[in-house]
Design a protein around this motif. Structure first.
Motif, PDB file in Angstrom:
ATOM      1  N   UNK A 250       0.785  -1.229   0.000  1.00  0.00           N
ATOM      2  CA  UNK A 250       0.000   0.000   0.000  1.00  0.00           C
ATOM      3  C   UNK A 250       0.816   1.278   0.000  1.00  0.00           C
ATOM      4  N   UNK A 251       2.124   1.174  -0.195  1.00  0.00           N
ATOM      5  CA  UNK A 251       2.965   2.370  -0.224  1.00  0.00           C
ATOM      6  C   UNK A 251       2.774   3.122  -1.532  1.00  0.00           C
ATOM      7  N   UNK A 252       2.666   4.438  -1.442  1.00  0.00           N
ATOM      8  CA  UNK A 252       2.549   5.282  -2.626  1.00  0.00           C
ATOM      9  C   UNK A 252       3.906   5.910  -2.935  1.00  0.00           C
ATOM     10  N   UNK A 253       4.285   5.990  -4.206  1.00  0.00           N
ATOM     11  CA  UNK A 253       5.567   6.623  -4.550  1.00  0.00           C
ATOM     12  C   UNK A 253       5.580   8.085  -4.130  1.00  0.00           C
ATOM     13  N   UNK A 254       6.723   8.537  -3.658  1.00  0.00           N
ATOM     14  CA  UNK A 254       6.881   9.956  -3.372  1.00  0.00           C
ATOM     15  C   UNK A 254       7.150  10.710  -4.668  1.00  0.00           C
TER      16      UNK A 254
ATOM     17  N   UNK B 299      14.929   1.407   2.347  1.00  0.00           N
ATOM     18  CA  UNK B 299      13.512   1.541   2.677  1.00  0.00           C
ATOM     19  C   UNK B 299      12.656   1.103   1.496  1.00  0.00           C
ATOM     20  N   UNK B 300      11.535   0.478   1.797  1.00  0.00           N
ATOM     21  CA  UNK B 300      10.612   0.067   0.743  1.00  0.00           C
ATOM     22  C   UNK B 300      10.051   1.286   0.024  1.00  0.00           C
ATOM     23  N   UNK B 301       9.941   2.405   0.744  1.00  0.00           N
ATOM     24  CA  UNK B 301       9.458   3.639   0.133  1.00  0.00           C
ATOM     25  C   UNK B 301      10.377   4.079  -0.997  1.00  0.00           C
TER      26      UNK B 301
END
Length: 250
Positions: free
Chosen positions: A13-17, A176-178
């Protein structure tokens, strides 16, 4: 843009920065090719070199890459000017304070890369992803002199970087996964085919390519003609033979 599905990365559910500006350290064939790719996809780019001679050479390569597109009818003169206006050449890190992604593209020298990453950590904002274009060096070793291992990733482009579609995004256990998700997003936006690979010798492509070329050299030692080896590899399904590839890559 639909991202490549990577278990344990893209399914959380991570959104790209948002990446609004990119810095590149090194204006050689790889750095200039990466810069070309980025400005063609409307990313403002800061290109850093160590002196005016190298900086002018790097900018010259980028101009030639774009002019080639104009000659082939793939870009208008107006678009050429607009695209080139996204490029800024510098000799220091002053403008790095506003970048979201910094990519190091210097020669494969561990001490030099360690020095550059220590400088990037000092001059880039804390959210900035610190990336290296290394094709083989351990990322943990490159980032050893920093306290930013969580935002260090590999972005291994293939030469010529503004043409070849594959992009290896190298992930260390501490990254980091982000950062990985964001780089997948950037890879898609610059029209590459990004794949996530582990931090191991040769990553994915060179891990296979090294024994492939070694086998070709062994055949030459046994007296086989290089053109026949190249032709056999092409007939097998490779886009180019190992010896033709050695001449094609700068």
């Amino acid at each position: 843009i639909k991202l490549q599905q990577v278990p344990g990365v893209t399914d959380l559910g991570l959104m790209p920065r948002k990446v609004s500006k990119v810095a590149i350290v090194g204006g050689g064939p790889m750095g200039s090719g990466i810069a070309t790719t980025l400005i063609l996809s409307h990313y403002p780019v800061i290109l850093k070199e160590i002196n005016e001679k190298f900086l002018n050479a790097g900018i010259g390569r980028i101009k030639e890459n774009l002019q080639s597109r104009v000659r082939k009818g793939k870009m208008t003169k107006d678009n050429y000017d607009k695209t080139l206006s996204l490029l800024t050449g510098v000799l220091d890190y002053e403008k790095f304070k506003s970048v979201d992604l910094a990519i190091e593209t210097v020669v494969e020298n561990v001490k030099l890369k360690q020095q550059i990453f220590a400088e990037l950590e000092q001059h880039c904002p804390s959210h900035c992803i610190l990336a290296t274009n290394t094709s083989t060096i351990d990322l943990d070793l490159i980032g050893e002199k920093t306290n930013s291992q969580d935002r260090i990733v590999g972005t291994h482009f293939f030469a010529p970087a503004h043409i070849m579609p594959l992009l290896e995004i190298v992930r260390t256990p501490r990254a980091s996964l982000q950062a990985v998700v964001t780089m997948l997003d950037v890879g898609k936006k610059i029209k590459k085919t990004p794949i996530v690979v582990g931090n191991c010798t040769g990553f994915a492509v060179n891990r296979m390519f090294f024994p492939y070329t070694q086998a070709a050299l062994l055949l030459v030692d046994h007296g086989m003609d290089v053109d026949k080896i190249d032709q056999a590899c092409i007939e097998f399904g490779m886009p180019i033979g190992p010896f033709s590839h050695r001449h094609a890559v700068p």
